[in-house]
Design a protein around this motif. Sequence first.
Motif, mmCIF file in Angstrom:
data_model
loop_
_atom_site.group_PDB
_atom_site.id
_atom_site.type_symbol
_atom_site.label_atom_id
_atom_site.label_comp_id
_atom_site.label_asym_id
_atom_site.label_seq_id
_atom_site.Cartn_x
_atom_site.Cartn_y
_atom_site.Cartn_z
ATOM 1 N N UNK A 1 0.854 -1.193 0.000
ATOM 2 C CA UNK A 1 0.000 0.000 0.000
ATOM 3 C C UNK A 1 0.895 1.250 0.000
ATOM 4 N N UNK A 2 0.544 2.216 -0.829
ATOM 5 C CA UNK A 2 1.275 3.475 -0.903
ATOM 6 C C UNK A 2 0.912 4.347 0.291
ATOM 7 N N UNK A 3 1.896 4.981 0.849
ATOM 8 C CA UNK A 3 1.663 5.877 1.985
ATOM 9 C C UNK A 3 1.225 7.249 1.459
ATOM 10 N N UNK A 4 0.371 7.947 2.196
ATOM 11 C CA UNK A 4 -0.112 9.259 1.753
ATOM 12 C C UNK A 4 0.994 10.303 1.545
ATOM 13 N N UNK A 5 2.112 10.122 2.219
ATOM 14 C CA UNK A 5 3.185 11.099 2.071
ATOM 15 C C UNK A 5 4.082 10.834 0.856
ATOM 16 N N UNK A 6 3.821 9.760 0.140
ATOM 17 C CA UNK A 6 4.676 9.380 -0.998
ATOM 18 C C UNK A 6 4.649 10.411 -2.125
ATOM 19 N N UNK A 7 3.541 11.107 -2.292
ATOM 20 C CA UNK A 7 3.424 12.069 -3.397
ATOM 21 C C UNK A 7 3.931 13.469 -3.025
ATOM 22 N N UNK A 8 4.212 13.704 -1.749
ATOM 23 C CA UNK A 8 4.554 15.057 -1.310
ATOM 24 C C UNK A 8 5.758 15.669 -2.039
ATOM 25 N N UNK A 9 6.857 14.936 -2.253
ATOM 26 C CA UNK A 9 7.969 15.558 -2.985
ATOM 27 C C UNK A 9 7.584 15.980 -4.409
ATOM 28 N N UNK A 10 6.855 15.139 -5.111
ATOM 29 C CA UNK A 10 6.431 15.476 -6.480
ATOM 30 C C UNK A 10 5.440 16.644 -6.467
ATOM 31 N N UNK A 11 4.528 16.646 -5.495
ATOM 32 C CA UNK A 11 3.570 17.750 -5.389
ATOM 33 C C UNK A 11 4.304 19.056 -5.115
ATOM 34 N N UNK A 12 5.286 19.003 -4.227
ATOM 35 C CA UNK A 12 6.062 20.197 -3.890
ATOM 36 C C UNK A 12 6.777 20.731 -5.128
ATOM 37 N N UNK A 13 7.379 19.833 -5.885
ATOM 38 C CA UNK A 13 8.090 20.230 -7.108
ATOM 39 C C UNK A 13 7.136 20.895 -8.096
ATOM 40 N N UNK A 14 5.951 20.316 -8.291
ATOM 41 C CA UNK A 14 4.995 20.854 -9.264
ATOM 42 C C UNK A 14 4.417 22.189 -8.801
ATOM 43 N N UNK A 15 4.096 22.297 -7.508
ATOM 44 C CA UNK A 15 3.498 23.555 -7.032
ATOM 45 C C UNK A 15 4.545 24.670 -7.056
ATOM 46 N N UNK A 16 5.798 24.329 -6.814
ATOM 47 C CA UNK A 16 6.874 25.309 -6.909
ATOM 48 C C UNK A 16 6.988 25.821 -8.350
ATOM 49 N N UNK A 17 6.933 24.918 -9.302
ATOM 50 C CA UNK A 17 6.979 25.304 -10.719
ATOM 51 C C UNK A 17 5.760 26.145 -11.086
ATOM 52 N N UNK A 18 4.598 25.793 -10.545
ATOM 53 C CA UNK A 18 3.384 26.554 -10.813
ATOM 54 C C UNK A 18 3.497 27.968 -10.263
ATOM 55 N N UNK A 19 4.030 28.119 -9.063
ATOM 56 C CA UNK A 19 4.211 29.444 -8.470
ATOM 57 C C UNK A 19 5.120 30.288 -9.359
ATOM 58 N N UNK A 20 6.188 29.708 -9.857
ATOM 59 C CA UNK A 20 7.095 30.446 -10.748
ATOM 60 C C UNK A 20 6.385 30.867 -12.035
ATOM 61 N N UNK A 21 5.579 29.973 -12.598
ATOM 62 C CA UNK A 21 4.827 30.325 -13.806
ATOM 63 C C UNK A 21 3.825 31.444 -13.523
ATOM 64 N N UNK A 22 3.211 31.405 -12.355
ATOM 65 C CA UNK A 22 2.232 32.435 -12.006
ATOM 66 C C UNK A 22 2.911 33.792 -11.793
ATOM 67 N N UNK A 23 4.138 33.778 -11.314
ATOM 68 C CA UNK A 23 4.898 35.027 -11.193
ATOM 69 C C UNK A 23 5.212 35.579 -12.582
ATOM 70 N N UNK A 24 5.595 34.700 -13.493
ATOM 71 C CA UNK A 24 5.835 35.127 -14.871
ATOM 72 C C UNK A 24 4.537 35.643 -15.495
ATOM 73 N N UNK A 25 3.448 34.942 -15.218
ATOM 74 C CA UNK A 25 2.146 35.350 -15.733
ATOM 75 C C UNK A 25 1.820 36.762 -15.263
ATOM 76 N N UNK A 26 2.116 37.045 -13.999
ATOM 77 C CA UNK A 26 1.851 38.367 -13.449
ATOM 78 C C UNK A 26 2.647 39.437 -14.198
ATOM 79 N N UNK A 27 3.905 39.142 -14.491
ATOM 80 C CA UNK A 27 4.724 40.088 -15.250
ATOM 81 C C UNK A 27 4.154 40.306 -16.650
ATOM 82 N N UNK A 28 3.715 39.235 -17.291
ATOM 83 C CA UNK A 28 3.119 39.357 -18.622
ATOM 84 C C UNK A 28 1.807 40.145 -18.570
ATOM 85 N N UNK A 29 1.033 39.952 -17.514
ATOM 86 C CA UNK A 29 -0.223 40.696 -17.375
ATOM 87 C C UNK A 29 0.043 42.183 -17.199
ATOM 88 N N UNK A 30 1.017 42.532 -16.385
ATOM 89 C CA UNK A 30 1.353 43.935 -16.168
ATOM 90 C C UNK A 30 1.840 44.568 -17.472
#
Length: 155
Positions: A1-30
Motif C-alpha cells: 500500500x502506498x503511503x499518503x506522504x509518498x506524493x509530497x515531494x512530487x507535489x512540492x516540485x509541481x506547485x513550486x513550478x506553478x508558483x514560478x509560472x504564475x509570477x511570470x504570468x503576473x509580469x506578462x499581465x502587467x
Amino acid sequence: MTRPNATLPAEHERIEALVELMKQEQQFLVAADADGLAELTARKAALVQELAQLSRQRHGALGSAGFVSSEAGMEPWLAAQGDDASRAAWSALLALTAEAKELNRVNGMLINRQMAHNQTVLNALRTPTAAPEATLYGAKGQTFGSAPSRRFVLG
C-alpha cells in the motif's frame, strides 16, 4: 500500500513550478504581453493536471489507510503515522499552495483590470447610436452611422 506522504515531494516540485509560472504570468499581465501569456497557459494547465493527479493518489492512499480521502485526512494521518520529515513536507506544500492562491487572486484582478480597459477602448471605438455624426470611417473612407446625408445641389 502506498503511503499518503509518498506524493509530497512530487507535489512540492509541481506547485513550486506553478508558483514560478504564475509570477511570470503576473509580469506578462502587467506588460499586457498576450504572446507571453499564451505560451504560459499550456504549461500552467499541464502542471495543474499533474497536481490534481498527485492529489488524487494521496487521497486514495489516505482512504486506504482508513482516513478521510481528502485534504482533511492528511493532518490526522500525520498525527497518527507521520514523521517529522512528512510533517515538514506537508507544511511546506501548504505554504506554497497559499502563495499560489494569492498569486492567482492578484492575477485575476490584473486580468479583470485589463478586460475593463479593453471594454473601455471598444466602447470608445463604437459610434454612439444617438450621435449626430459618425466618427468612424470604413476602408474606402466612407463614414459609418445614421447621420443624415449632406448632399449639396449646385445650380
